[in-house]
Design an enzyme around this catalytic site. Structure first.
Site, PDB file in Angstrom:
ATOM      1  N   ASP A 362      81.238  39.218  17.028  1.00 26.29           N
ATOM      2  CA  ASP A 362      79.257  38.667  16.739  1.00 26.29           C
ATOM      3  C   ASP A 362      79.133  38.980  15.433  1.00 26.29           C
ATOM      4  OD1 ASP A 362      77.136  36.879  17.120  1.00 26.29           O
ATOM      5  OD2 ASP A 362      76.383  39.081  17.674  1.00 26.29           O
ATOM      6  N   ASP A 566      76.397  41.730  20.830  1.00 21.53           N
ATOM      7  CA  ASP A 566      74.852  42.799  21.507  1.00 21.53           C
ATOM      8  C   ASP A 566      73.332  41.674  21.946  1.00 21.53           C
ATOM      9  OD1 ASP A 566      73.850  40.878  19.240  1.00 21.53           O
ATOM     10  OD2 ASP A 566      72.513  42.219  18.872  1.00 21.53           O
ATOM     11  N   ASP A 570      76.596  36.441  24.361  1.00 19.10           N
ATOM     12  CA  ASP A 570      77.913  37.669  24.553  1.00 19.10           C
ATOM     13  C   ASP A 570      77.945  38.224  25.541  1.00 19.10           C
ATOM     14  OD1 ASP A 570      77.948  37.025  21.265  1.00 19.10           O
ATOM     15  OD2 ASP A 570      76.534  39.445  21.449  1.00 19.10           O
TER      16      ASP A 570
END
Length: 673
Positions: A362, A566, A570
């Site tokens: 990410d 995080d 996600d």
């Protein structure tokens, strides 16, 4: 050493001294005339005394093994290492007694000292591995020191009262004195101090924290007294989650550990039956072929020879080296990782990490700080000339006007401007503030009109502006009705991110991918800066899962995919990947819960280190498996043919176990680079 280990060491020393004295006595006594006369004249009494002395030594060193073997038999769990050692050593003692009392004769060695020595060396090996396990536990056990024993809450008189951390509610104000552990997650409302995060992140440098800063439980308050408003209950705080992860990590076993467990389940009874066959079948075959003596005869020499070989076979076959060293290797790997701020939830994930070839990231909060900051200020040439100042001075004035114009707004962009301005914001200098929805803000600063916002605001004011600008969120600024320049606000790339990508590629990762919901221009810029192989932008949470599915389908056989994230969004993809890695310091609870590995300091550089630890751990595991099985197979063959005696059997059991454990301890020592 623990009390139990010291007690076992004492037993070993006492038994070893007794055996040494008896072995010396057996060899020296015949040369002493007085003692030799007693041996010859009182042979039965001498043999009884000698047997009693060896039995005493045997019970001191092996009594607990006999009890464990009997307990296992009573519960139906017959075939384990305790049963093997008990049968082999008791059998050796019985045969030694039969030879000593003249019931049988044997060309093969059979004496008390061997029976006791096998148990003695076995216990030495057990003590050694116990100390080794204790050493590997040390890194993980140090985490237990982060568990707070109490929390200080002020009573109605303002005096701190100690209470159990579980009794503290969300929103309560707790007091943390210098030297105390922070018991619950929260926000500092009063005071400033240095925070020691070493137990959580492995970082030795303390960080400064003051009013408004978030702090997490498990850290140590180093200097000033602080008051914290709690944001989580104790059960949901960072310290509780970390301890839960560590305590439950051993429950999730790797394929190697499961293989050894299954292997031992079939291997142990197989060698027991093989030993029984070795003791019975050769003499029967000899008897059928007309060799040897009758079954009921008085000379059992042929039988005793094969029984001794069978007992030697049992000692050699004991699978201690595998049963002990393999879990110890994984435990050491998890301990080495935890000491560096990497929490692995189970040895199965450590094994998967070693096979990872594709790493998907990410962007925000993982490769970037997740905090918007002013990254560039550019005053246009016309404004620099008008003010007749340097470009730097013009940029400072531009930021001053923009920060004052935005001083009444709580928008994240406004906060970034105010944080970047080093001077003091004076609200009395600002008048006629007007927020223009979707455009920006207009105000007067020191009586001068200022407009700060996006390109729509510039178009509304009919002002020409710079359209080709660097990547980021742009705040255009107009002063006194003229375009003056722009300010770039961007999510700053983490300083460790570039090194993290290079480290992963150096460690054997074949593809790095970035998935983000951010605009393509921003994503492409960050990806190019870091050298990421594949970039997908403007994705919704469901789109991220879809992209990971495609990567999983396209990968080669046995390649594993890791996802690093995080945020709450996600969590689905963290669960879908072969292994999910979450940022622990700033990551959401959902992401940490869904992940298999947690990086406590949010440093992406730790991923390559975690992979290095996992690969070393797996390499040591395979070394131990091959070494232990090879040595045992060779010694089993030698034992079956009578070439290997009890002393070789001791090496094949205890010696191999000690070597395997020593090798396993290497998992604790992994260099960061």
């Amino acid at each position: 050493m623990t009390k139990k280990q010291k007690r076992n060491l004492k037993r070993i020393i006492i038994a070893a001294v007794i055996v040494a004295i008896l072995m010396i006595f057996e060899r020296v006594a015949p040369g002493i005339k007085l003692i030799n006369t007693f041996i010859e004249n009182k042979g039965l009494i001498y043999n009884i005394i000698l047997l009693a002395a060896y039995l005493a030594a045997y019970w001191i060193i092996g009594g607990d093994i006999i009890k464990k073997a009997l307990k296992g038999i009573s519960k139906g769990q017959v075939f384990d290492e305790n049963f093997l050692m008990a049968v082999a050593t008791v059998g050796a003692m019985v045969l030694g007694a039969l030879v000593s009392f003249g019931v049988i004769s044997s060309a093969e060695e059979a004496n008390y000292s061997e029976g006791v020595a096998v148990m003695l060396f076995y216990q030495i090996g057990e003590l050694f591995q116990s100390v080794a396990v204790g050493k590997s536990r040390k890194n993980i056990a140090s985490l237990m020191d982060i568990r707070p024993d109490y929390a200080n809450i002020e009573d109605e008189n303002g005096n701190p009262v100690q209470v159990d951390p579980s009794e503290v509610k969300i929103g309560d104000i707790i007091v943390v004195k210098p030297g105390e552990k922070i018991p619950l997650d929260g926000v500092i409302v009063e005071g400033s101090t240095g925070i020691d995060t070493r137990a959580l992140t492995g970082e030795s440098v303390p960080r400064t924290a003051g009013a408004g800063d978030e702090v997490i439980s498990g850290c140590v308050n180093m200097s000033g007294l602080i008051k914290i408003k709690t944001t989580k209950l104790f059960g949901e705080s960072t310290v509780s989650k970390i301890l839960d992860l560590v305590e439950n990590s051993s429950m999730k076993k790797s394929k190697s550990e499961n293989f050894i467990a299954k292997f031992a389940r079939y291997y142990t009874p197989a060698v027991c039956y093989a030993a029984l066959a070795l003791a019975i079948l050769p003499p029967i075959v000899n008897l059928i072929m007309g060799h040897g003596v009758s079954w009921m005869g008085t000379d059992y020499n042929a039988w005793s020879m094969w029984v001794i070989r069978a007992l030697t076979f049992l000692v050699i076959s004991c699978p201690c080296a595998l049963v002990i060293s393999i879990p110890l290797s994984f435990f050491g790997g998890i301990g080495a990782a935890s000491s560096r701020g990497i929490l692995v939830k189970g040895s199965n994930y450590l094994e998967t990490l070693s096979q990872t070839k594709i790493v998907v990231f990410d962007k925000t909060g993982t490769l970037t700080e997740g905090v918007f900051k002013v990254s560039q200020i550019k005053a246009c040439d016309s404004y620099v000339k008008k003010e007749n100042v340097s470009e730097t001075e013009a940029a400072d004035k531009l930021l001053m006007y923009a920060a004052h114009a935005e001083s009444y707004s709580d928008h994240p962009i406004s906060k970034s401007l105010k944080e970047a301005y080093s001077g003091e914001l004076n609200a009395s200098r600002v008048t006629d503030v007007e927020e223009i929805g979707g455009h920006g803000v207009a105000a007067k600063v020191d009586g001068i009109s200022v407009a700060a916002g996006n390109s729509k605001l510039m178009k509304k004011l009919n002002l020409a502006y710079d359209e080709e600008i660097p990547v980021g969120t742009v705040v255009y600024v107009a002063i006194a009705g003229e375009y003056a320049g722009y300010i770039i606000i961007s999510d700053v790339i983490k300083s460790e991110a570039s090194a993290a990508i290079k480290g992963l590629k150096a460690s054997g990762v074949t593809k790095t991918v970035m998935l983000t919901g951010d605009a393509s221009t921003v994503a492409n810029y960050v990806g190019a800066e870091l050298g990421i192989d594949e970039i997908h932008s403007e994705l919704l949470p469901g789109d991220k899962v879809e992209q990971v599915e495609k990567l999983l389908d396209a990968r080669k056989a046995k390649e594993k995919l890791a996802f690093v994230g995080d945020g709450i969004n996600d969590a689905p993809v963290l669960s879908r990947a072969d292994i999910g890695i979450a940022m622990g310091a700033m990551g959401s609870d959902a992401a940490i819960e869904a992940a298999d590995v947690v990086l406590m300091d949010d440093n992406p550089n730790r991923i390559a280190l975690a992979m290095k630890i996992s690969r070393k751990c797996l390499r040591i595991v395979y070394e131990n498996i091959v070494f232990a099985l090879a040595v045992k197979f060779i010694c089993l063959v030698l034992g079956a043919f009578g070439i290997a005696n009890m002393w070789i059997a001791i090496f094949a059991d205890v010696g191999v176990m000690v070597i395997a454990v020593l090798n396993a301890i290497r998992c604790l020592r992994v260099k960061d680079k």
